[in-house]
Design an enzyme around this catalytic site. Structure first.
Site, PDB file in Angstrom:
ATOM      1  N   GLU A   7       0.688  -1.186  -0.084  1.00  0.00           N
ATOM      2  CA  GLU A   7       0.055  -0.041  -0.037  1.00  0.00           C
ATOM      3  C   GLU A   7       0.814   1.221   0.091  1.00  0.00           C
ATOM      4  O   GLU A   7       0.644   2.139  -0.648  1.00  0.00           O
ATOM      5  CB  GLU A   7      -0.998  -0.178   1.299  1.00  0.00           C
ATOM      6  CG  GLU A   7      -2.028  -0.809   1.192  1.00  0.00           C
ATOM      7  CD  GLU A   7      -3.012  -1.079   2.362  1.00  0.00           C
ATOM      8  OE1 GLU A   7      -3.258   0.194   2.859  1.00  0.00           O
ATOM      9  OE2 GLU A   7      -3.456  -1.921   2.938  1.00  0.00           O
ATOM     10  N   ASP A  82      -5.347  -6.459   7.043  1.00  0.00           N
ATOM     11  CA  ASP A  82      -6.754  -6.446   7.759  1.00  0.00           C
ATOM     12  C   ASP A  82      -7.874  -6.574   6.745  1.00  0.00           C
ATOM     13  O   ASP A  82      -7.349  -6.651   5.459  1.00  0.00           O
ATOM     14  CB  ASP A  82      -6.814  -5.121   8.706  1.00  0.00           C
ATOM     15  CG  ASP A  82      -6.589  -4.036   7.952  1.00  0.00           C
ATOM     16  OD1 ASP A  82      -6.457  -3.954   6.498  1.00  0.00           O
ATOM     17  OD2 ASP A  82      -6.510  -2.810   8.268  1.00  0.00           O
ATOM     18  N   ARG A 305      -3.669  -1.565  13.387  1.00  0.00           N
ATOM     19  CA  ARG A 305      -5.222  -1.757  13.227  1.00  0.00           C
ATOM     20  C   ARG A 305      -5.391  -3.033  13.691  1.00  0.00           C
ATOM     21  O   ARG A 305      -5.492  -4.059  12.910  1.00  0.00           O
ATOM     22  CB  ARG A 305      -5.531  -1.218  12.008  1.00  0.00           C
ATOM     23  CG  ARG A 305      -5.388   0.146  11.659  1.00  0.00           C
ATOM     24  CD  ARG A 305      -6.046   0.541  10.452  1.00  0.00           C
ATOM     25  NE  ARG A 305      -5.870   1.999   9.872  1.00  0.00           N
ATOM     26  CZ  ARG A 305      -4.877   2.555   9.536  1.00  0.00           C
ATOM     27  NH1 ARG A 305      -3.952   1.764   9.051  1.00  0.00           N
ATOM     28  NH2 ARG A 305      -4.801   3.887   9.286  1.00  0.00           N
ATOM     29  N   HIS A 350      -5.890 -11.561  14.989  1.00  0.00           N
ATOM     30  CA  HIS A 350      -4.788 -10.565  14.833  1.00  0.00           C
ATOM     31  C   HIS A 350      -4.034 -10.366  16.066  1.00  0.00           C
ATOM     32  O   HIS A 350      -4.446 -10.681  16.968  1.00  0.00           O
ATOM     33  CB  HIS A 350      -5.852  -9.271  14.424  1.00  0.00           C
ATOM     34  CG  HIS A 350      -6.262  -8.890  13.206  1.00  0.00           C
ATOM     35  ND1 HIS A 350      -6.952  -7.922  12.661  1.00  0.00           N
ATOM     36  CD2 HIS A 350      -6.145  -9.968  12.134  1.00  0.00           C
ATOM     37  CE1 HIS A 350      -7.298  -8.096  11.529  1.00  0.00           C
ATOM     38  NE2 HIS A 350      -7.076  -9.352  11.122  1.00  0.00           N
TER      39      HIS A 350
END
Length: 889
Positions: A7, A82, A305, A350
């Site tokens: 990203e 995520d 996150r 996570h």
């Protein structure tokens, strides 16, 4: 050669070093496409078909990726671990398929929780396919947000002028803030008394004990209600003899908490560091993507996150080694600690937020970090290592004392704690929000030696009066905590939701507390009256749970949308029959304490005090709601709606003009008044009367004749400039207090300076302004760079500068203002490029402007709300997407 898509361009550079020459790593810069804000982006009538739009900047990035893939051996999609990251990989893959560049090349998805060489290489060795249920959950969430934002917001615009937008999560978060404000308004304070005695042991040591029982009954908290009762009990204690009934020492163990999740990190950063949620995430993003340490870019923390609370086994083992090395074997528990989350809908797969290397202590990396990064890393490291340390051992001593006054008896208690072994407290001490503390939560002091059955001497008896206080307003941290408890929103949405509420001017922040503005309370009251179901906490949490079940493959995402849309669309259609009078009646009732605050004289707050016969009511105007009289136009009384405990006009007795005296030069009367836009000073009467609004920070009750005369007399002449001979004056303008000379304005620090600044200081301020803006004082030169970010991908240096209207990003001839609240020192190259693209497309090259960048600039590069171009009515066959600047979260 293999192509790897990530990203962030910062990550691309680092990961390419880890993977070597056999790989080409390219950045998507977050989402490459989004739903355009126009009719038909989501079509319920066509089974929720979704139309996606790729902006010009993303078109170029996709072309670069496609060109690289053509000559590659395979494609690895390595976006964040995520749901949003999974969705970005899906978008990239879908666009590449449409370009037909993949052929039979293998496509794999890889995820790594940290930007370290080991984490990246391990992930590349264990690829997988795209997780379709995760993508389905993203599609459902995106469709829901679109359907709510672009159908509910237009209802607000039609029925409630001045309202900006509504959103699926945003509106529920706003309701929490407004409900708390209503609780505060309804709160009735009650008197109570506390009694305590200062006592002395036979060894001469003093300590304090509190009254806990009297007349043979235990006193409940705040059980002494009146001064008479307090004085009676004080007299009993003053004349009593004291003896120790019992002393009990009990060992207590205090266990550490788990490592940080997104929400607990935001809460701790707010409590300990004073960071808001957005700032926390911006700094954490940089720590995750990596900083230069000794010539090597290293990711210092894992992905930020997350709502998981458990660390990976290898991280636990590393933490235990670090504890033994840095604290000693005594601080290492026999077994590793394992945690499970209590939050609703948590994704246990996570990992928690932790350091990538526990041997990299805060002291070792501090010199490589800026101040904010160092402070945030320190609490992450300390919380992570503390989570695996031994329990703190505390001895809690409770002393019960009998007071006997000729047969009248009372009981007192003293409590003290002693830390026998600090354990995890040696690394990290939890800091709770002030709002969560009570009198009973205060740390108990250490007690002197006290033995059972021994007599005590009375030194002093205190009786103190107190009053119960309303519940505190939410801070950002406590609101995030409440949203997490209720299961509202996701970790990645909290910062964006809070930013949206501030940007819409629905809430303001005062002393770190969230205060709902009148506009926000009107929106909440409207939604609670006419869209009750969609701002209910349980309904929103239930919808989040369904989205989680979609991600787990347990529910069909389109079926969830069908069930939602059927009821929601019906509710939207019903509002078409709503008349303005229906809306006003509902709001008058729901917001009575705000609209009709109680009057000191006990009169009916709904009766107009100007004409004495009209009924006051909310009115809706072009610029929002205000309070007006039913006898308009015969009675033109109006007042502004205020967020501070009702209305400023009512609270300060400004229902009628308050005479202050006459202007000594014109003889006209000076009066203090209140209008729709707040209190103001008026000189004279009629349409030619001069008016001046009260400056920010000036309260109506503090205005006297001298202040009113000074304000209405502005601008004020200070004196002639010694060089030009032209007059220097001061005044208050749109951008605050200023000094003016020959067309050159210079800002003053405070309103008071307008009335007190002398000639010498005024000349100095103007000279300082001229030195910044150029020799003639009228044109600004290029401000010095606050921060250099590096070279733009298309060439040229990108810098952050401070301009006349605030800080901005500069690249060539393109200047892009930073969003409100963004720290100039924390701006990253990725955020800067997003702002530059939004401002001028390709700058000098002339690219078209993209339709999204706000979310990128604010630190969340995954999701940007598009701007609508047209307004279209909702129908049963098409999804409405009326004109909107932004949608809610």
């Amino acid at each position: 050669m293999n192509v790897v898509v990530v990203e962030s361009p910062a990550k691309a550079k680092t990961i390419n070093k880890y993977l070597g020459a056999g790989y080409k790593v390219l950045a998507s810069f977050g989402h490459v496409r989004d739903l355009p804000a126009k009719d038909g982006s989501v079509l319920p009538d066509q089974d929720f078909e979704m139309s996606w739009e790729v902006d010009s900047a993303s078109q170029k990035r996709i072309k670069d990726i496609a060109d690289a893939v053509k000559g590659s051996d395979g494609l690895f999609l390595a976006t964040d671990p995520d749901r949003e990251g999974e969705a970005i990989s899906w978008h990239v893959l879908d666009l590449l398929k449409k370009r037909r560049v993949l052929g039979d090349k293998p496509v794999k998805r890889v995820v790594f929780n940290a930007i370290t060489k080991k984490a990246v290489l391990d992930a590349m060795a264990s690829p997988r396919d795209i997780d379709v249920p995760l993508v389905d959950a993203y599609l459902a969430r995106r469709a829901l947000d679109y359907l709510v934002g672009f159908n509910l917001s237009p209802v607000l615009w039609r029925k409630l002028p001045g309202a900006r937008s509504a959103g699926r999560v945003q509106s529920v978060a706003l309701r929490l803030v407004c409900d708390r404000e209503s609780e505060i308004e309804r709160f009735v304070s009650e008197e109570y008394w506390n009694l305590s005695a200062l006592l002395r042991t036979p060894r001469g040591d003093d300590f304090e004990a509190r009254l806990v029982s009297a007349d043979g009954k235990r006193l409940p908290p705040r059980g002494i209600k009146t001064g008479d009762d307090a004085n009676r009990l004080k007299a009993l204690l003053d004349g009593a003899a004291y003896v120790v009934e019992s002393v009990e020492a009990k060992p207590v163990k205090r266990n550490p908490g788990p490592p940080f999740t997104t929400s607990t990190l935001q809460q701790a950063a707010s409590s300990n560091l004073g960071f808001n949620a957005s700032r926390t995430m911006q700094v954490a993003q940089k720590l995750y993507e990596g900083v230069d340490i000794g010539g090597e870019t290293v990711g210092l923390i894992t992905y930020m996150r997350t709502d998981g609370v458990q660390m990976a086994p290898e991280a636990i083992e590393a933490a235990r080694h670090a504890i033994a090395d840095q604290f000693g074997e005594r601080y290492l528990p026999e077994k590793a600690r394992f945690y499970s989350t209590k939050a609703k809908n948590a994704q246990e797969a996570h990992e928690a937020i932790r350091p990538t290397d526990f041997n990299r202590s805060p002291d070792k990396v501090r010199r490589y970090l800026d101040a904010d990064q160092a402070r945030l890393y320190e609490i992450i490291w300390k919380r992570g290592i503390a989570s695996q340390m031994a329990s703190a051992e505390i001895e809690r001593t409770t002393v019960d004392i009998l007071a006997d006054n000729n047969g009248q008896k009372a009981g007192l208690r003293a409590v003290g704690s002693v830390i026998r072994f600090d354990g995890f407290l040696g690394a990290y001490v939890d800091s709770r929000e002030d709002a969560d503390k009570t009198e009973d939560d205060e740390e108990d002091g250490r007690l002197p030696e006290i033995n059972a059955r021994e007599k005590l001497d009375k030194r002093k008896v205190d009786a103190s009066q107190h009053f119960t206080e309303p519940p505190p307003r939410y801070s950002e941290a406590s609101l995030i905590k409440k949203m997490e408890e209720l299961g509202i929103g996701r970790p990645s949405t909290y910062a964006a939701t809070l930013t949206t509420l501030r940007d819409r001017e629905y809430v303001t922040i005062d002393k770190r507390k969230l205060v709902p503005e009148a506009k926000g309370r009107l929106v909440t009251a409207f939604l609670e009256s006419f869209f009750t179901k969609y701002v209910e906490y349980d309904f929103t949490a239930d919808l989040e749970e369904k989205l989680d079940k979609i991600s787990a493959g347990e529910l069909d995402w389109k079926q969830v949308l069908r069930e939602f849309w059927q009821d929601f669309f019906s509710q939207i259609e019903d509002t078409k029959e709503l008349r303005v009078t229906n809306v006003l009646d509902a709001l008058n009732e729901a917001l009575a304490p705000l609209v009709f605050p109680k009057r000191d004289d006990g009169s009916d707050p709904r009766i107009c005090q100007v004409c004495g016969t009209g009924q006051l009511s909310l009115k809706l105007g072009k610029y929002g709601a205000f309070v007006g009289c039913s006898n308009y136009p015969e009675c033109n009384y109006t007042r502004q709606l205020s967020s501070e405990g009702g209305t400023e006009a009512e609270a300060n007795g400004l229902n009628e003009p308050k005479a202050l005296g006459n202007d000594p030069h014109t003889g006209e009367p000076l009066t203090l008044r209140s209008g729709r836009f707040g209190p103001y000073i008026q000189r004279g009467d009629g349409k030619d009367a001069k008016r001046a609004s009260l400056p920010k920070g000036w309260k109506p009750e503090d205005i006297d004749y001298e202040k009113a005369l000074a304000l209405i007399s502005l601008p004020r002449d200070v004196g002639k400039h010694p060089e030009t001979g032209k007059m220097i004056s001061t005044g208050i303008g749109r951008y605050g207090p200023f000094v003016l000379h020959d067309g050159t304005y210079a800002n003053l620090e405070s309103v008071e300076d307008v009335f007190t600044i002398g000639l010498n200081r005024a000349v100095t301020v103007l000279a300082e302004k001229q030195s910044k803006n150029g020799a003639n004082g009228r044109t600004r030169g290029t401000p010095a760079a606050l921060k250099e970010l590096g070279d733009h991908p298309d060439g040229g240096t990108v810098t952050v500068r401070d301009g006349r209207y605030g800080p901005y990003v500069n690249w060539g001839k393109v200047n892009a203002t930073l969003p409100k609240g963004m720290d100039p020192q924390s701006v990253t190259m990725e955020q800067a490029i997003a702002l530059i693209v939004e401002k001028g497309g390709k700058a000098s090259s002339g690219k078209a402007k993209p339709k999204k960048a706000a979310a990128k600039a604010s630190g969340d590069t995954k999701k940007a709300a598009p701007k609508a171009k047209t307004a279209v009515k909702a129908t049963a066959k098409k999804t409405a997407a009326p004109r909107a600047k932004k949608t809610g979260t």
